[in-house]
Design a protein around this motif. Structure first.
Motif, PDB file in Angstrom:
ATOM      1  N   ALA A  23     -11.763   4.516 -31.714  1.00  0.00           N
ATOM      2  CA  ALA A  23     -10.021   4.927 -31.929  1.00  0.00           C
ATOM      3  C   ALA A  23      -9.101   4.389 -32.582  1.00  0.00           C
ATOM      4  CB  ALA A  23      -9.861   4.003 -30.692  1.00  0.00           C
ATOM      5  N   THR A  77       5.184   2.486 -22.046  1.00  0.00           N
ATOM      6  CA  THR A  77       6.055   3.407 -22.474  1.00  0.00           C
ATOM      7  C   THR A  77       7.751   3.535 -21.567  1.00  0.00           C
ATOM      8  OG1 THR A  77       6.921   5.957 -23.020  1.00  0.00           O
ATOM      9  CG2 THR A  77       4.812   4.475 -20.968  1.00  0.00           C
ATOM     10  N   ARG A  81      12.488   7.382 -23.749  1.00  0.00           N
ATOM     11  CA  ARG A  81      12.371   5.961 -24.042  1.00  0.00           C
ATOM     12  C   ARG A  81      12.923   6.343 -25.760  1.00  0.00           C
ATOM     13  NH1 ARG A  81       6.530   3.411 -26.586  1.00  0.00           N
ATOM     14  NH2 ARG A  81       7.732   1.052 -27.511  1.00  0.00           N
ATOM     15  N   ALA A 106       0.594  11.042 -27.779  1.00  0.00           N
ATOM     16  CA  ALA A 106       0.456  10.336 -27.322  1.00  0.00           C
ATOM     17  C   ALA A 106       0.826   9.665 -25.567  1.00  0.00           C
ATOM     18  CB  ALA A 106      -0.123   8.869 -28.287  1.00  0.00           C
ATOM     19  N   ASP A 137      -3.506  11.678 -24.778  1.00  0.00           N
ATOM     20  CA  ASP A 137      -4.260  10.590 -24.783  1.00  0.00           C
ATOM     21  C   ASP A 137      -5.387  10.314 -25.059  1.00  0.00           C
ATOM     22  OD1 ASP A 137      -1.859   8.036 -24.432  1.00  0.00           O
ATOM     23  OD2 ASP A 137      -4.164   7.672 -24.788  1.00  0.00           O
ATOM     24  N   ASN A 193      -8.409  12.547 -28.894  1.00  0.00           N
ATOM     25  CA  ASN A 193      -8.561  11.587 -29.510  1.00  0.00           C
ATOM     26  C   ASN A 193      -8.255  11.382 -31.379  1.00  0.00           C
ATOM     27  OD1 ASN A 193      -9.826   8.772 -31.272  1.00  0.00           O
ATOM     28  ND2 ASN A 193     -11.408   8.847 -30.883  1.00  0.00           N
ATOM     29  N   LEU A 194      -6.943  10.856 -31.367  1.00  0.00           N
ATOM     30  CA  LEU A 194      -6.472  11.752 -32.315  1.00  0.00           C
ATOM     31  C   LEU A 194      -7.000  11.022 -33.948  1.00  0.00           C
ATOM     32  CD1 LEU A 194      -2.571  10.269 -31.899  1.00  0.00           C
ATOM     33  CD2 LEU A 194      -3.441  12.293 -32.006  1.00  0.00           C
ATOM     34  N   ARG A 211       4.675   9.653 -30.433  1.00  0.00           N
ATOM     35  CA  ARG A 211       5.481   8.396 -31.081  1.00  0.00           C
ATOM     36  C   ARG A 211       4.794   7.178 -30.240  1.00  0.00           C
ATOM     37  NH1 ARG A 211      10.950   8.967 -28.625  1.00  0.00           N
ATOM     38  NH2 ARG A 211       9.516   8.980 -26.056  1.00  0.00           N
ATOM     39  N   ASN A 212       4.579   5.921 -31.155  1.00  0.00           N
ATOM     40  CA  ASN A 212       4.325   4.693 -31.254  1.00  0.00           C
ATOM     41  C   ASN A 212       2.606   4.574 -31.188  1.00  0.00           C
ATOM     42  OD1 ASN A 212       7.244   3.233 -30.764  1.00  0.00           O
ATOM     43  ND2 ASN A 212       7.358   4.636 -29.378  1.00  0.00           N
TER      44      ASN A 212
END
Ligand SMILES: C[S@@+](CC[C@H](N)C(=O)[O-])C[C@H]1O[C@@H](n2cnc3c(N)ncnc32)[C@H](O)[C@@H]1O
Length: 265
Positions: A23, A77, A81, A106, A137, A193-194, A211-212
């Motif tokens: 990951a 999250t 936010r 994400a 995600d 999966n990035l 983000r994050n």
């Protein structure tokens, strides 16, 4: 420390290496106990007696990778936010920019893509917008949760226009609220999966929220992922990063347009 299952520094290092390979996530030394508490339920469920045996099981059972990743991701999250990003999105739309396709890369348990959807509805002043959101995600558990769109009422309460966007649960659903179908229909949830070389997402996105999540990757991986994400963003499109994810040094790729917000060059 007294633990139900045997767990050594060597096991922790193996978990770290495996998670990084699968990951891209780097775990700091301080996460040694956290890792145990996240994996112990899997070890128990599989009837094993040590984390070492669990790691051998993981090696021989590729299906277990999904549970392994799901157990170790951090999914914190909330709705709206970093609210300045949603204000920026609203301004972007109201300035007449094309905003047909948005990718939330994400999306965790869904609060972020639903906040994007609420912003779209408020900016356009109606539910039947032509814009679509892809929310993705790596973690299949959070995607399932997001797709259901059911949240504890305390999470929904601070949302200003909540009555338009949520249905309050009754009888045995009391204490929860469900996203209205018109909002849910704006979002398509997908597992991505990035770290993968190719993303199953179409090109020409107008806005990407990522983000994050970059904070979990090393610098080199961050730049590789950013470059792949930008291939999916149209020139002039908005790239929104998390509060501690600063890409000001990548001026040849993106130009800052606000707090951790950028436009593709
Ligand atoms: C801390 S949450 C951030 C959620 C949301 N973007 C926000 O800012 O509130 C990080 C999310 O990134 C996801 N994630 C971690 N590694 C990933 C990867 N390699 N590919 C895609 N998603 C990943 C986790 O499953 C988790 O849901």
């Amino acid at each position: 420390m007294d633990r139900e299952f045997a767990y050594t520094d060597a096991d922790f290092n193996k978990v770290r290496a495996e998670l990084r390979a699968l990951a891209g996530i780097n775990l700091a030394d301080s996460k040694i106990s956290l890792v145990y508490s996240r994996l112990a339920p899997r070890v128990r469920k599989l009837g094993l007696n040590s984390v070492k045996n669990y790691l051998s099981y993981l090696e021989t059972h590729p299906d277990e990778q999904e549970h392994f990743i799901n157990a170790l991701t951090t999914n914190l999250t909330s709705f709206f936010r970093e609210p300045h990003h949603f204000e920026l999105l609203k301004e972007f739309i109201q300035s007449g920019e094309q905003c047909e396709r948005i990718w939330c890369a994400a999306s965790s348990t869904g609060e972020e893509p639903y906040s994007i959807a609420m912003t779209l509805v408020e900016a356009f002043g109606r539910f039947d917008v032509t814009s679509k959101i892809v929310a993705s995600d790596i973690d299949s558990n959070v995607l399932n949760k997001a797709s259901q769109g059911v949240y504890p009422i305390e999470k929904v309460d601070p949302i200003s226009n909540k009555k338009s966007f949520f249905l309050k649960g009754k009888a045995h659903n009391q204490g929860s609220a469900k996203v209205v179908p018109q909002l849910r229909n704006l979002i398509e949830f997908r597992q991505v999966n990035l770290l993968d070389n190719q993303y199953p997402v179409q090109e020409g996105m107008d806005v990407i929220f990522c983000r994050n999540v970059m904070i979990y990757f090393d610098k080199e991986t961050q730049v590789q992922i950013l470059e792949k994400l930008l291939q999916k963003l149209r020139p002039g499109g908005l790239y929104i990063a998390g509060h501690s994810e600063n890409f000001n040094h990548l001026g040849h790729l993106i130009t800052p347009v606000g707090r951790t917000a950028y436009r593709k060059v």
